[in-house]
Design an enzyme around this catalytic site. Structure first.
Site, PDB file in Angstrom:
ATOM      1  N   SER A   1     -27.579 -16.618  56.249  1.00 23.37           N
ATOM      2  CA  SER A   1     -27.316 -16.076  54.900  1.00 23.37           C
ATOM      3  C   SER A   1     -28.130 -14.788  54.807  1.00 23.37           C
ATOM      4  CB  SER A   1     -27.372 -16.893  53.736  1.00 23.37           C
ATOM      5  OG  SER A   1     -26.974 -16.307  52.511  1.00 23.37           O
TER       6      SER A   1
ATOM      7  N   ASP B   1     -23.903 -13.347  55.140  1.00 23.29           N
ATOM      8  CA  ASP B   1     -22.884 -14.028  55.441  1.00 23.29           C
ATOM      9  C   ASP B   1     -21.738 -13.807  54.531  1.00 23.29           C
ATOM     10  OD1 ASP B   1     -23.894 -15.515  53.593  1.00 23.29           O
ATOM     11  OD2 ASP B   1     -23.616 -17.640  54.261  1.00 23.29           O
TER      12      ASP B   1
ATOM     13  N   SER C   1     -38.200 -23.788  46.244  1.00 20.69           N
ATOM     14  CA  SER C   1     -37.027 -23.252  46.875  1.00 20.69           C
ATOM     15  C   SER C   1     -36.459 -24.315  47.771  1.00 20.69           C
ATOM     16  CB  SER C   1     -37.188 -21.951  47.596  1.00 20.69           C
ATOM     17  OG  SER C   1     -36.432 -21.807  48.600  1.00 20.69           O
TER      18      SER C   1
HETATM   19  C1  GN1 Z   1     -32.987 -17.892  43.239  1.00 21.82           C
HETATM   20  C2  GN1 Z   1     -32.035 -18.077  44.107  1.00 21.82           C
HETATM   21  O1  GN1 Z   1     -31.548 -16.807  44.345  1.00 21.82           O
HETATM   22  N1  GN1 Z   1     -31.817 -18.845  44.996  1.00 21.82           N
HETATM   23  C3  GN1 Z   1     -30.812 -19.036  45.898  1.00 21.82           C
HETATM   24  C4  GN1 Z   1     -31.547 -19.574  47.273  1.00 21.82           C
HETATM   25  O2  GN1 Z   1     -31.916 -20.947  46.937  1.00 21.82           O
HETATM   26  P1  GN1 Z   1     -33.418 -21.411  46.738  1.00 21.82           P
HETATM   27  O3  GN1 Z   1     -33.154 -22.858  46.727  1.00 21.82           O
HETATM   28  O4  GN1 Z   1     -33.767 -20.606  45.854  1.00 21.82           O
HETATM   29  O5  GN1 Z   1     -33.991 -20.986  47.969  1.00 21.82           O
HETATM   30  O6  GN1 Z   1     -30.497 -19.645  48.339  1.00 21.82           O
HETATM   31  C5  GN1 Z   1     -29.373 -20.423  47.879  1.00 21.82           C
HETATM   32  C6  GN1 Z   1     -28.464 -20.445  49.260  1.00 21.82           C
HETATM   33  O7  GN1 Z   1     -27.957 -19.235  49.511  1.00 21.82           O
HETATM   34  C7  GN1 Z   1     -28.578 -19.973  46.753  1.00 21.82           C
HETATM   35  O8  GN1 Z   1     -27.578 -20.811  46.264  1.00 21.82           O
HETATM   36  C8  GN1 Z   1     -29.839 -19.882  45.546  1.00 21.82           C
HETATM   37  O9  GN1 Z   1     -29.212 -19.501  44.454  1.00 21.82           O
HETATM   38 MG    MG Z   2     -25.050 -16.100  51.645  1.00 26.31          MG
END
Ligand code: GN1
Ligand code: MG
Length: 604
Positions: free
Chosen positions: A67, A286, A552
């Site tokens: 992504s 993506d 995350s």
């Molecule tokens: C704050 C933020 O933007 N987090 C994103 C990011 O996830 P994290 O778990 O925060 O790394 O990537 C995910 C997949 O693309 C998306 O669903 C999510 O919203």
């Molecule tokens: Mg994406």
């Protein structure tokens, strides 16, 4: 499993040894890591996909993408038969599979799981997996690894669909399992036709062709821009200029893309002073996310029109159409149908957007971060609209409302005589406006991806609604004013670095992100004990203060989000909470270099 099957798994998996000292987790959106670490993981996800196909007796998708992450990363995830994310109940098995240290333990795991899940290898159904990948250079060889994994399950067949956006692959899987047309051509045709239907239904007063009112799109130097060029041809007359396609000189996601634009709040590379005031949009690597923006005259700053604002625009439009149909139902003496419209957000949604949506009288609910949670929640409504602030979202229509709309379409067509009488300006007649509302909702259900958030279908819907409402991006942006916010991320250590640090004789305390455990849609930290109280004390010092932290699911970081009445206060709250994270998690910055992400460089 038969002996022949066991032997095949043992033999082929020995060519894909897992990297040493790395613990992989399925995370928010599949496995993600530096591409050089992923051969074995992708091979094993190939096996997983084949088992999932055997279990569900349906076509399964396997997408290779990381992504918005940097170009040297890659990742892999599975699309379930309905086109959605893989069932969460299989995630622990996915984790175990990816981390099994050798072929015999891998085989033992598969054996146990197959028995537990009653997976039959009797060959009664075809075992088919659709494969897609984004434009990352590592994609090709990882795709080969996936094919090897799939072919280690006897009878399983992999179909390489080539370079695709993630939502295209999810759409194809869903279409295949519904027995509908499912090629990439069919995807473009369905999107463009339903977009055109919506534009044809625009109230006549708004049918003004605005010259030079083009949309300028940043394709993140990835697949999305390339596919948008094709879609533009299908749409015939869609005024879109595409920059930063994968064929240019730029690096994927570097200084470009929806994640960069949304988090840094600056214009992507390739946009500048000549774009001031134009309607611009940015896709992620993506193309499952989209945000809009307006370039400001001062430096490369922008007004961000994010996922929350896209959601608000969609909600207003859907609500307007449902209102057209409401009085019809209210007049009924028996069984009036009141479709339930629901809106799903995460804690990252700007507080002002939530207040705006609630003011519209809409039901707003929250889930944890990650499409899998939002999507699941949205299916509980007749029409469920979900969006992450970062621009990932869609509108889901239940089977119930689709049948109701189809029936309504027939009913209204049989009673409407306006055309026969020579009346073509339907909007002057209440009956015809109802008819149009039904047709609009049906067109939206075909345009907007029902499997997963899709930047391309989202873009077409935004564009159609802006024409419908006769509004500009400026007017749209004024729906409400965002509360100032700040996002920070604190790096933690993945398993490999931890081993190196500790093994290297250092006695510093380092943590991994899993030390942070949250509850209530990630708004409250329950571990480590006491940290939430400290965050609360800090937040209470700020006007309109709101702050939360969470690990995350896609990067080795702990994320901090803060909102307050002014930008200075939001920045200050985020920084103070970052210090609290240090105190509670024993994080020592000098052991791993940079304390803050590049975001802090943009703090003012
Ligand atoms: C704050 C933020 O933007 N987090 C994103 C990011 O996830 P994290 O778990 O925060 O790394 O990537 C995910 C997949 O693309 C998306 O669903 C999510 O919203
Ligand atoms: Mg994406």
């Amino acid at each position: 499993m038969k002996e022949e099957q066991r032997t095949l798994i043992l033999q082929s998996s020995s060519d894909f040894p897992p990297p040493k000292g790395v613990k992989l987790s399925y995370g928010t959106a599949g496995f993600r890591a530096d591409a050089s670490l992923l051969q074995s993981t992708v091979y094993r996800v190939g096996i997983l996909a084949a088992l999932r196909s055997l279990k569900t007796q349906s076509v399964i998708g396997l997408m290779i993408t990381a992504s918005h992450n940097k170009v040297s990363d890659n990742g892999v995830k599975i699309a379930d038969p309905n086109g959605g994310m893989m069932s969460q109940s299989w995630e622990p098995f996915a984790d175990a599979l990816a981390n099994a240290p050798d072929p015999s333990q891998l085989l033992a795991l598969i054996d146990d799981f197959v028995t537990k899940e009653c997976i039959s290898f009797d060959g009664g159904h075809p075992v088919e997996i659709l494969l897609g990948r984004d434009t990352r250079p590592s994609g090709k060889s990882l795709l080969e690894a996936a094919k090897m994994g799939i072919s280690s399950i006897i009878g399983a067949v992999a179909h390489d669909m080539g370079v695709l956006t993630t939502p295209q692959l999810h759409w194809m899987v869903r279409a295949r399992n519904l027995g509908a047309k499912s090629t990439e051509y069919d995807y473009f045709l369905q999107l463009s036709q339903s977009y055109r239907s919506l534009v044809d239904l625009v109230p006549d007063k708004n049918k003004v062709i605005k010259l030079n009112d083009r949309l300028v799109v940043d394709g993140a130097n990835g697949v999305g821009g390339d596919k948008l060029l094709v879609l533009r041809d299908f749409c015939n007359g869609l005024a879109v200029e595409v920059r930063n396609t994968s064929r240019g000189q730029g690096v994927l996601n570097k200084g470009v893309g929806a994640d960069f634009v949304q988090k840094e709040k600056v214009a992507p590379s390739g946009f500048g002073i000549s774009d001031v005031g134009l309607r611009c949009a940015s896709l992620d690597g993506d193309a499952d996310r989209i945000v809009y923006f307006i370039v400001r005259p001062d430096s490369n700053k922008i007004d961000l029109v994010d996922g929350d604002k896209i959601l608000s625009l969609f909600a207003l439009f859907i609500q307007e159409q449902l209102n057209f149909l409401k009085d019809d139902e209210q007049g009924k003496t028996c069984n009036p149908y009141c479709p339930r419209l629901g809106v799903v957000q995460t804690a990252y949604a700007n507080g002002a957007s939530t207040a705006f949506l609630k003011n519209l009288g809409l039901e707003v609910v929250f889930t944890s971060t990650g499409v899998k949670y939002l999507h699941e929640k949205a299916t509980e409504y007749d029409i469920g609209i979900y969006f992450e602030a970062n621009g990932h979202g869609t509108i889901l229509f239940s089977d119930g409302i689709l049948s109701w709309l189809e029936a309504k379409k027939k009913e209204l067509a049989s009673t409407w005589k306006g055309d026969e009488l020579g009346f073509h300006f339907h909007c002057l007649f209440p009956g015809s406006e109802k008819q149009k509302a039904v047709l609009r909702l049906l067109a939206v259900s075909k345009l907007i991806n029902q499997a997963v958030g899709d930047a391309l279908s989202g873009l077409l819907l935004v564009e159609a609604i802006l024409v419908h409402s006769g509004g500009s991006i400026h007017k749209w942006n004024e729906l409400y004013h965002d509360l100032p916010s700040r996002q920070l991320k604190k790096r933690t250590l993945d398993a490999r670095s931890r081993q190196t640090t500790v093994g290297g004789g250092s006695n510093v305390k380092v943590v991994d992100r899993t030390a942070v455990v949250t509850a209530n849609a990630e708004t409250v930290v329950v571990q480590p004990a006491g940290i939430q109280e400290a965050i609360n004390v800090e937040t209470a010092k700020y006007r309109q203060g709101r702050c939360f932290i969470r690990p995350s699911g896609t990067e080795d970081v702990i994320r901090i989000y803060a909102e307050a009445a002014t930008q200075e206060e939001a920045d200050s709250l985020a920084n103070s909470v970052a210090k609290i994270v240090d105190q509670f998690l024993g994080y020592v910055a000098r052991t791993i270099g940079t304390q803050f992400s590049s975001l802090s460089a943009h703090m003012n």
